[in-house]
Design a protein around this motif. Structure first.
Motif, PDB file in Angstrom:
ATOM      1  N   SER A 220       0.815  -1.221   0.000  1.00 43.17           N
ATOM      2  CA  SER A 220       0.000   0.000   0.000  1.00 43.17           C
ATOM      3  C   SER A 220       0.845   1.266   0.000  1.00 43.17           C
TER       4      SER A 220
ATOM      5  N   LYS B 213       0.083  10.629 -10.575  1.00 45.41           N
ATOM      6  CA  LYS B 213      -0.834  11.161 -11.561  1.00 45.41           C
ATOM      7  C   LYS B 213      -0.190  11.124 -12.952  1.00 45.41           C
TER       8      LYS B 213
ATOM      9  N   SER C  43      -3.717  -3.994 -13.213  1.00 46.49           N
ATOM     10  CA  SER C  43      -3.789  -4.821 -12.017  1.00 46.49           C
ATOM     11  C   SER C  43      -4.596  -6.087 -12.275  1.00 46.49           C
TER      12      SER C  43
ATOM     13  N   VAL D 103      -4.617  -3.202  -4.008  1.00 47.61           N
ATOM     14  CA  VAL D 103      -5.717  -2.355  -4.466  1.00 47.61           C
ATOM     15  C   VAL D 103      -5.660  -0.996  -3.774  1.00 47.61           C
ATOM     16  N   LEU D 104      -5.416  -1.001  -2.464  1.00 50.35           N
ATOM     17  CA  LEU D 104      -5.324   0.255  -1.715  1.00 50.35           C
ATOM     18  C   LEU D 104      -4.140   1.082  -2.201  1.00 50.35           C
TER      19      LEU D 104
ATOM     20  N   ALA E 175      -2.736   1.067  -5.121  1.00 51.71           N
ATOM     21  CA  ALA E 175      -3.024   1.609  -6.447  1.00 51.71           C
ATOM     22  C   ALA E 175      -3.940   2.822  -6.355  1.00 51.71           C
ATOM     23  N   ARG E 176      -4.924   2.769  -5.471  1.00 52.28           N
ATOM     24  CA  ARG E 176      -5.843   3.903  -5.319  1.00 52.28           C
ATOM     25  C   ARG E 176      -5.144   5.103  -4.690  1.00 52.28           C
ATOM     26  N   LEU E 177      -4.269   4.849  -3.708  1.00 50.06           N
ATOM     27  CA  LEU E 177      -3.568   5.947  -3.055  1.00 50.06           C
ATOM     28  C   LEU E 177      -2.583   6.644  -3.988  1.00 50.06           C
ATOM     29  N   SER E 178      -2.118   5.953  -5.000  1.00 48.58           N
ATOM     30  CA  SER E 178      -1.125   6.537  -5.905  1.00 48.58           C
ATOM     31  C   SER E 178      -1.704   7.647  -6.778  1.00 48.58           C
ATOM     32  N   GLY E 179      -3.022   7.660  -6.985  1.00 44.50           N
ATOM     33  CA  GLY E 179      -3.640   8.638  -7.876  1.00 44.50           C
ATOM     34  C   GLY E 179      -3.511   8.286  -9.339  1.00 44.50           C
TER      35      GLY E 179
ATOM     36  N   SER F 105      -4.230   6.114 -12.888  1.00 48.90           N
ATOM     37  CA  SER F 105      -5.367   5.456 -13.522  1.00 48.90           C
ATOM     38  C   SER F 105      -5.189   3.950 -13.386  1.00 48.90           C
ATOM     39  N   ILE F 106      -6.277   3.238 -13.180  1.00 48.60           N
ATOM     40  CA  ILE F 106      -6.208   1.797 -12.928  1.00 48.60           C
ATOM     41  C   ILE F 106      -7.077   1.065 -13.947  1.00 48.60           C
TER      42      ILE F 106
END
Length: 303
Positions: A227, A236, A242, A251-252, A254-258, A260-261
């Protein structure tokens, strides 16, 4: 996907001008044998789909148990059947409930029937086989009594002991003991400061050779490893591809990185290749600028 197959695909894509080189990303297939030359043949992994009959009978079984569960709750409400489950007292009804209604329903009506299949105390080393403490229940798995005997040589299919370090004898135990005498049980520091050992670098070189890549990085296992490190690698303007069954820590992160997934099908190289090709050709949405970085995130062992 075999290495030869990957090279053939790359050649075809280059002929069609399918890939374009950018300053931040370059797609490369190393002309070495698969898995860094450690194995002469590529790995092929396949999964058997659940038969329709098994799926239908499973849903029917849950449906029948749910119906009987509501019937038993009706009997409990009229004090005909006794309920042993934890629940709020009458004077606590006006407060926020401590227990979720459906979770309680599932526990008292479905889980209790098969509770003896879980949370079995072990009384041996958690190796490939282990010993379980024998227990019996006289109230349909609400409480247990231990007999003092053990169930011997039960196959262990629920341990994180992947490398066998939990064994008290054998090659892994002896190697771990020797390394502990030489290096200690831990470095008590980050690798950036004074925690980098020659064993760490040896491991990374071995992993890179196995994967057939230039280099690799090894981290201690943990939720924060995934994470917190992914946001340090991408941000960004970057894209993360993924696997759909990645752990919640990935998953966390990837979301914290900002970033696109985009999700590709589990262990499906064709799905990954399609998303990767589309990302390189089309770039970012709206602007169509090349992605700053493209990070592919998969797990070594899926739990």
């Amino acid at each position: 996907m075999g290495c030869r197959h990957a090279q053939e695909i790359l050649k075809k894509k280059k002929k069609k001008s399918y890939y374009r080189q950018t300053e931040s990303f370059a797609f490369q297939v190393y002309p070495t044998a698969c898995n860094g030359g450690l194995y002469s043949r590529p790995f092929h992994e396949s999964f058997e789909e659940t038969p329709m009959l098994v799926a239908v009978l499973t849903y029917m079984g849950y449906g029948i148990l749910t119906i009987f569960g509501y019937l038993r709750d009706f009997l409990r409400a009229w004090k005909i059947e006794r309920c042993h489950i934890a629940r709020e007292r009458e004077e606590q009804k006006d407060f926020v409930p401590l227990y979720q209604d459906f979770e309680n329903f599932y526990t008292r009506n479905l889980y209790m029937r098969i509770r003896d299949s879980w949370n079995r105390p072990i009384c041996s080393v958690p190796g490939a086989k282990l010993d379980l403490a024998e227990r019996v229940s006289h109230d349909y798995n609400w409480t247990f009594e231990y007999t003092g005997r053990a169930v011997k040589d039960v196959i262990n299919m629920g341990s994180y002991n992947y490398l066998g370090f939990a064994e008290n004898s054998g090659a892994c135990a002896e190697a771990a003991a020797n390394v502990t005498l030489k290096y200690g049980v831990g470095v008590c520091s980050t690798r950036q400061e004074i925690g980098n050992l020659d064993r760490h670098e040896e491991l990374e070189k071995l992993v890179a050779k196995f994967l057939g890549v230039e280099s690799a990085m090894a981290f201690g296992m943990g939720f924060a490893t995934n994470s917190m490190n992914i946001p340090a690698l991408t941000g960004k303007g970057c894209l993360i591809l993924s696997d759909e069954l990645n752990h919640a820590s990935l998953v966390l992160g990837a979301r914290l990185s900002g970033s696109s997934i985009r999700i590709f099908k589990h262990n499906n190289m064709q799905s990954l290749e399609k998303l990767l090709g589309d990302a390189i050709v089309n770039g970012q949405p709206r602007t169509h600028r090349p992605w700053k970085k493209i990070l592919i995130v998969v797990e070594g062992i899926y739990r």
